[in-house]
Design an enzyme around this catalytic site. Structure first.
Site, PDB file in Angstrom:
ATOM      1  N   ARG A 269       0.876  -1.175   0.000  1.00  0.00           N
ATOM      2  CA  ARG A 269       0.000   0.000   0.000  1.00  0.00           C
ATOM      3  C   ARG A 269       0.910   1.221   0.000  1.00  0.00           C
ATOM      4  NH1 ARG A 269      -2.010   0.750   5.564  1.00  0.00           N
ATOM      5  NH2 ARG A 269      -0.563   2.479   5.508  1.00  0.00           N
TER       6      ARG A 269
ATOM      7  N   TYR B 225       4.230   5.089  11.783  1.00  0.00           N
ATOM      8  CA  TYR B 225       4.482   3.662  12.049  1.00  0.00           C
ATOM      9  C   TYR B 225       5.325   2.946  10.992  1.00  0.00           C
ATOM     10  CZ  TYR B 225       0.343   3.302   9.024  1.00  0.00           C
ATOM     11  OH  TYR B 225      -0.546   3.425   7.987  1.00  0.00           O
TER      12      TYR B 225
ATOM     13  N   HIS C 127      -3.263   4.400   4.945  1.00  0.00           N
ATOM     14  CA  HIS C 127      -4.402   3.469   5.018  1.00  0.00           C
ATOM     15  C   HIS C 127      -5.644   4.116   4.406  1.00  0.00           C
ATOM     16  CE1 HIS C 127      -7.356   0.646   6.429  1.00  0.00           C
ATOM     17  NE2 HIS C 127      -7.981   1.614   7.057  1.00  0.00           N
TER      18      HIS C 127
HETATM   19  C1  LIG Z   1     -14.680  -6.126  11.845  1.00  0.00           C
HETATM   20  C2  LIG Z   1     -13.820  -4.902  11.732  1.00  0.00           C
HETATM   21  N1  LIG Z   1     -12.847  -4.690  12.634  1.00  0.00           N
HETATM   22  C3  LIG Z   1     -12.059  -3.597  12.542  1.00  0.00           C
HETATM   23  C4  LIG Z   1     -12.264  -2.677  11.545  1.00  0.00           C
HETATM   24  C5  LIG Z   1     -11.392  -1.446  11.442  1.00  0.00           C
HETATM   25  N2  LIG Z   1     -10.530  -1.559  10.266  1.00  0.00           N
HETATM   26  C6  LIG Z   1     -10.787  -0.893   9.128  1.00  0.00           C
HETATM   27  S1  LIG Z   1      -9.657  -1.194   7.935  1.00  0.00           S
HETATM   28  C7  LIG Z   1      -8.781  -2.228   8.942  1.00  0.00           C
HETATM   29  C8  LIG Z   1      -7.519  -2.884   8.451  1.00  0.00           C
HETATM   30  C9  LIG Z   1      -7.736  -3.918   7.404  1.00  0.00           C
HETATM   31  O1  LIG Z   1      -6.504  -4.316   6.887  1.00  0.00           O
HETATM   32  P1  LIG Z   1      -6.371  -5.244   5.639  1.00  0.00           P
HETATM   33  O2  LIG Z   1      -7.394  -6.331   5.696  1.00  0.00           O
HETATM   34  O3  LIG Z   1      -4.964  -5.645   5.529  1.00  0.00           O
HETATM   35  O4  LIG Z   1      -6.806  -4.313   4.401  1.00  0.00           O
HETATM   36  P2  LIG Z   1      -6.086  -3.003   3.835  1.00  0.00           P
HETATM   37  O5  LIG Z   1      -6.708  -1.828   4.517  1.00  0.00           O
HETATM   38  O6  LIG Z   1      -4.642  -3.114   4.094  1.00  0.00           O
HETATM   39  O7  LIG Z   1      -6.419  -2.977   2.368  1.00  0.00           O
HETATM   40  C10 LIG Z   1      -9.380  -2.323  10.201  1.00  0.00           C
HETATM   41  C11 LIG Z   1      -8.846  -3.115  11.306  1.00  0.00           C
HETATM   42  C12 LIG Z   1     -13.331  -2.915  10.642  1.00  0.00           C
HETATM   43  N3  LIG Z   1     -13.587  -2.086   9.629  1.00  0.00           N
HETATM   44  N4  LIG Z   1     -14.081  -4.041  10.748  1.00  0.00           N
END
Ligand SMILES: Cc1ncc(C[n+]2csc(CCOP(=O)(O)OP(=O)(O)O)c2C)c(N)n1
Ligand SMILES: [Mg+2]
Length: 367
Positions: free
Chosen positions: A265, A278, A269
């Site tokens: 990425r 971080y 985020h």
């Molecule tokens: C069930 C749930 N827990 C926590 C979150 C908060 N949250 C939003 S994005 C994220 C990270 C997801 O990371 P990843 O699956 O690696 O996807 P990326 O954002 O890197 O594309 C989190 C923890 C959420 N949206 N849903």
């Protein structure tokens, strides 16, 4: 994954840690032969066009957020090869179950910038138009859509259709209980579902090293009893070939595959995030050098597929879609709010009808 796609994986040694790569970071072909395919030049140019247009559209989304037109946006910069390669080899009737960062896959499926924009603008009709293209609406609750993808795959199985579903998961999503349930269920029932994990190294501020104690995400396939494969997620041709094989395997009734696309990425985020808190600039620089778009462009130049005409086509299309997006975000009024209730179910339920009547009465009072 070593050898045949059908072979059950039983040991850690069965899953290669080194990702499948067809195009080296300097744009030259690798020695990989097992996945090498002779795609027609037009297809290779089309993949480039989609990746480059995705990046332009993504940048326009970020601009719109910075200009106060959107509250939030999650950029896919750096992940274009993973998204375009994986979606381009599928049939239009194969269902995609995206997380929230899959603009490339949306573009490829013909979802318009206005339709994508409605989601990020937070309009009530955000998400409309997706299912017509066999794309589920984006899933913000991490991992939940893995189960939807398996359910839809099992439905296709029961209907005797030969369509495939794809669950786009993040590395972080693979730590969710829902993702484990989805993977296990799919393997047990041989559901025609491919799990395409974009391991972009981060789940907000949590590094991928905190998502598993095993050697890789792909290695988890051993426990589920399905093939697992690591692919260079910044190599569009490798993603295309690996996904094509997994989709075919699913279509022929051999069940699911877990693909880990190793990517990065490049942006924060979301637009609300400050990644300098971080991760180091050195790390980012290392991945900028592996950027999928210049890499693929060099490859196409080497084989005489890239030319000024292709670049012109890319730039013209990108400019048009960015204008469409801006126009839709800034100038388009909301649709009639009553339609929100009409599009929830095929036939409105009594509870929804009551809610609709109540809302309309309130709005009438304000008018
Ligand atoms: C069930 C749930 N827990 C926590 C979150 C908060 N949250 C939003 S994005 C994220 C990270 C997801 O990371 P990843 O699956 O690696 O996807 P990326 O954002 O890197 O594309 C989190 C923890 C959420 N949206 N849903
Ligand atoms: Mg991630």
């Amino acid at each position: 994954m070593a050898g045949s796609t059908q072979a059950p994986l039983t040991s850690v040694a069965d899953v290669e840690l080194e990702p499948i790569r067809l195009v080296a970071p300097d744009g030259t072909p690798t020695t990989e032969t097992r996945y090498r395919r002779d795609l027609p030049p037009e297809t290779m140019g089309w993949l480039y066009e989609l990746m480059a247009v995705t990046r332009a559209l993504d940048a326009e989304f970020v601009n719109l957020q910075r200009q106060g037109e959107l509250a939030l946006f999650a950029s896919c910069r750096g992940q274009e090869a993973a998204q375009i390669g994986s979606a381009a080899c599928l049939r239009k009737t194969d269902w995609l179950f995206p997380q929230y960062r899959e603009i490339g896959a949306f573009l490829l499926r013909g979802i318009t910038p206005a339709q994508m924009g409605a989601v990020w603008r937070g309009r009530w009709h955000g998400g409309l138009g997706f299912t017509e293209k066999c794309v589920a609406p984006i899933a913000i609750p991490i991992g939940t859509h893995g189960l939807h993808a398996v359910g839809a795959a099992m439905a296709a199985q029961r209907l005797g259709e030969d369509s495939v579903t794809v669950a786009y998961l993040g590395d972080g999503a693979t730590s969710e209980g829902d993702a484990h349930e989805a993977l296990n269920l799919a393997a047990v029932f041989k559901a025609p579902c491919v799990f395409f994990v974009q391991n972009n190294q981060w789940a907000i501020s949590v590094p991928v090293s905190r998502q598993q104690a095993g050697p890789s995400i792909a290695h988890r396939a051993i426990g589920y009893g399905m093939p697992g494969i690591r692919v260079d997620g910044n190599d569009v041709l490798a993603c295309h070939a690996v996904m094509a094989e997994a989709a075919q395997r699913a279509r022929e009734g051999h069940g699911p595959t877990l693909i880990e696309a190793v990517t990065y990425r490049l942006g924060p985020h979301t637009t609300s995030d400050d990644p300098t808190r971080y991760r180091s600039q050195d790390e980012v620089d290392k991945w900028v050098a592996l950027d999928p778009i210049p890499r693929y462009r060099k490859y196409l130049q080497n084989i005489d597929v890239w030319d000024e005409r292709l670049q012109h086509r890319v730039e013209t299309r990108a400019a048009r879609l960015c204008t469409e997006l801006r126009d839709a975000i800034v100038n388009t009024p909301d649709m009639d709010v009553g339609q929100l209730f009409d599009t929830t179910y095929a036939e409105i339920t009594p509870t929804l009808q009551a809610q609709r009547d109540q809302l309309m009465a309130e709005l009438a009072k304000e008018a």
